[in-house]
Design an enzyme around this catalytic site. Structure first.
Site, PDB file in Angstrom:
ATOM      1  N   HIS A 161      41.339  32.976  42.518  1.00  0.00           N
ATOM      2  CA  HIS A 161      42.199  33.136  41.346  1.00  0.00           C
ATOM      3  C   HIS A 161      43.126  31.927  41.197  1.00  0.00           C
ATOM      4  O   HIS A 161      43.256  31.340  40.111  1.00  0.00           O
ATOM      5  CB  HIS A 161      43.064  34.392  41.489  1.00  0.00           C
ATOM      6  N   HIS A 174      39.409  35.749  47.886  1.00  0.00           N
ATOM      7  CA  HIS A 174      39.501  36.332  46.541  1.00  0.00           C
ATOM      8  C   HIS A 174      40.733  35.802  45.811  1.00  0.00           C
ATOM      9  O   HIS A 174      40.644  35.323  44.668  1.00  0.00           O
ATOM     10  CB  HIS A 174      39.558  37.857  46.684  1.00  0.00           C
ATOM     11  N   GLU A 175      41.887  35.887  46.472  1.00  0.00           N
ATOM     12  CA  GLU A 175      43.128  35.440  45.833  1.00  0.00           C
ATOM     13  C   GLU A 175      43.160  33.921  45.679  1.00  0.00           C
ATOM     14  O   GLU A 175      43.692  33.393  44.698  1.00  0.00           O
ATOM     15  CB  GLU A 175      44.339  35.925  46.635  1.00  0.00           C
TER      16      GLU A 175
END
Length: 273
Positions: free
Chosen positions: A61, A57-58
């Site tokens: 980003h 997820h990170e």
């Protein structure tokens, strides 16, 4: 030298590889029923898989930000998938894991620090924010693939239930993250399209958005409505509430039942419910 530095900034961290190894070994233990305690194996499988999804997820980003113009994400270690490099490792990893253990819900954490002034264009800013929850969506679809493909014949019940619970966590994380609440990715998606005045008014509330969201989920009516939505999405993915329920029961190995019913017993559960 510059190319060597760039390569080092993007080399997959041994910490992440260790997490993947734990996930693989625990998945094997769940599948083969090798562990003395199936619940503990499910616990390790789900927790390691959950942390792996947080890293992805990170990373999503950061990778989107890199292509959007923020070239500093590499030097910060965000492209190595190392959760220890996050701005707030406790918020990004520890708290989400605690929430999973306590309530069986994928509350998102944060965060990687993106230097937004380096990114130009509203669409780029929105895509950076959307990249994280879209990773959870993809993770959910992959984990749910055996369900919606009808490929569960011969799959051990314990593994089936663990996957069902894993899908629930990913769906809940995606839905929560996509809410337009200040401090969440959903707000980051719409923020570039708001007027400067509105953004200034909302900015002071951003640090409290996560706490407010958690507080709302403590309201029984809100919690019930949210889980109704989650299970509606799960059904679209082919995952029944039965699968997620028993996955969660096994995950809580300290209170797990001595025996777990098979999917064939589901009709009795539905009739009684």
């Amino acid at each position: 030298m510059a190319s060597d530095a760039t390569h080092a900034e993007r080399r997959v961290s041994p910490v992440f590889l260790a997490l993947v190894a734990v996930m693989a070994v625990s998945m094997w233990a769940v599948w083969t029923d090798y562990a003395a305690s199936p619940g503990f194996a499910v616990f390790l499988f789900v927790v390691s898989g959950w942390v792996v999804s947080l890293c992805l997820h990170e990373y999503a980003h950061a990778r989107t930000a890199l292509h959007g113009g923020d070239i500093t994400v590499g030097a910060k270690g965000y492209l190595t998938l190392n959760p220890l490099k996050y701005t707030h490792a406790v918020l990004s990893v520890v708290l989400p894991v605690i929430f999973v253990i306590m309530g069986g819900i994928g509350l998102p954490g944060g965060a990687v620090f993106i230097e937004r002034h380096r990114v130009h264009g509203r669409w780029k800013h929105s895509l950076i924010s959307a990249a994280g929850p879209l990773t959870n969506v993809l993770f959910a679809v992959v984990c749910a693939a055996p369900f919606w493909l009808g490929a569960l014949d011969g799959v051990p019940d314990t593994f089936r239930y663990a996957l069902g619970f894993m899908v629930l966590l990913q769906v809940s994380a995606a839905l929560l993250n996509l809410l337009p609440v200040p401090g969440m990715d959903g707000y980051g998606i719409v923020e570039p399209w708001l007027s400067p005045g509105v953004r200034r008014q909302v900015e002071p509330f951003a640090p409290f958005g996560f706490l407010a969201l958690f507080g709302f989920l403590m309201i029984p009516e809100v919690n019930d409505a949210f889980f109704d939505l989650i299970h509606a999405v799960l059904r679209v993915l082919g995952v029944e509430e039965w699968d997620a329920y028993w996955g969660r029961r096994l995950f809580q190995f300290w209170d797990a039942p001595e025996s777990v019913p098979s999917p064939a017993d589901q009709w009795q559960w539905i009739r009684v419910g």
